[in-house]
Design an enzyme around this catalytic site. Sequence first.
Site, PDB file in Angstrom:
ATOM      1  N   GLU A  92      36.081  28.124 -93.500  1.00 26.06           N
ATOM      2  CA  GLU A  92      34.792  28.012 -94.178  1.00 26.06           C
ATOM      3  C   GLU A  92      34.185  29.365 -94.517  1.00 26.06           C
ATOM      4  O   GLU A  92      34.604  30.405 -93.999  1.00 26.06           O
ATOM      5  CB  GLU A  92      33.838  27.170 -93.340  1.00 26.06           C
ATOM      6  CG  GLU A  92      33.664  27.663 -91.933  1.00 26.06           C
ATOM      7  CD  GLU A  92      32.792  26.721 -91.114  1.00 26.06           C
ATOM      8  OE1 GLU A  92      33.207  25.570 -90.904  1.00 26.06           O
ATOM      9  OE2 GLU A  92      31.707  27.146 -90.707  1.00 26.06           O
ATOM     10  N   CYS A 334      29.040  29.517 -87.608  1.00 25.58           N
ATOM     11  CA  CYS A 334      30.440  29.702 -87.946  1.00 25.58           C
ATOM     12  C   CYS A 334      31.310  28.621 -87.297  1.00 25.58           C
ATOM     13  O   CYS A 334      31.263  28.420 -86.095  1.00 25.58           O
ATOM     14  CB  CYS A 334      30.816  31.099 -87.456  1.00 25.58           C
ATOM     15  SG  CYS A 334      32.529  31.437 -87.308  1.00 25.58           S
TER      16      CYS A 334
END
Length: 348
Positions: A92, A334
């Site tokens: 991501e 994250c």
Amino acid sequence: MSDKIELLSMGLDEIRLWLKSHGFESYRAKQLIGWLVSGAKFSEMRNLPSNLIEFLCENALEEPVKIIKSLVSKKDGTEKYLFSLADGSCVEGVLMPYRHGNTLCISTQVGCNMGCKFCASTLGGKLRNLSAGEMLGQVVSVNRLHGSKTVQNVVMMGSGEPLDNYGNVLKFIRLICAGEGLNISQRRITLSTCGLVDKIKSLADEGLSITLSISLHAPNDAIRQSLMPIAKVHSVKDIINACKHYISLTHRRVSFEYALIKGVNDSQEQAEELCQILRGFQCHVNLITLNAVEETGYLGSDRITANKFFDYLNERNIAVSMRRTMGEDIQGACGQLRNEFIKGGGQN
Ligand code: SF4
């Protein structure tokens, strides 16, 4: 994994040689790179001859990185992406609109082995390193989505420890900064590490002018060891010494990331300890309240405590900023988006 060649990982000379060895003019390499970094499909590369387009379709990987999901924060305009890679893995990234330009946070590994206790990216360990082209591909795909030059700054703070993927990360930096590539200044690139001391010293010798950022998160070894397994290998003192070495060779200021975690590292005593280790040192401290991740059990500090911590450093002439916690409404920490995707039945 496809056995097709990944051109985004190749520099100008490598592509020249590759084209030449297959009977094409080497001057096509620059044209090809221009198209690749614009995110064009092979069929859209209008100034290349049809036999070269055909050859590319048969032998080279088109779009090694694809955006398969994006979420936009209603609170702050942060945009989070799930990128899929050619082998079905996913990583991501986050695009953050700042006053000094849009900053894309990219991943450097699928997962991470470093085991930081507050981080969602490490929950499944590291699956593999990303190639230089897969890092560049994250930038290219966001530029393709929003128009070229959308990404003005790049920070390697997504999943993975960049210095644990040293060769590919170095190659990525050289590719993204190349004149025939995206031509981003090295000063607009930030590499964030949890503190691999030997690699910091190697990085100092590379002659780069990128910003080095250390995920410090604690002012002493005891707290750091409770949060980050790497702290059992490298002490705070060793990291500070490695940073001083880095500054002496590069003349670049080092940043320290410090995520304020409720009841763990956010007291006035800990602010004082941080001042002690950073005093007289060419550095900048970025404070941020931790983006809570359900699985880790850690919470971000409340605003009053965070502001007090900031004031303590500021009043003692430590260069410090309080970063906004961005993307809270879109799984901004994250690794969260990828983990949700995997839980929901997606691949790694
Ligand atoms: S914080 Fe960074 S180094 Fe630590 S586990 Fe997460 S991705 Fe890895």
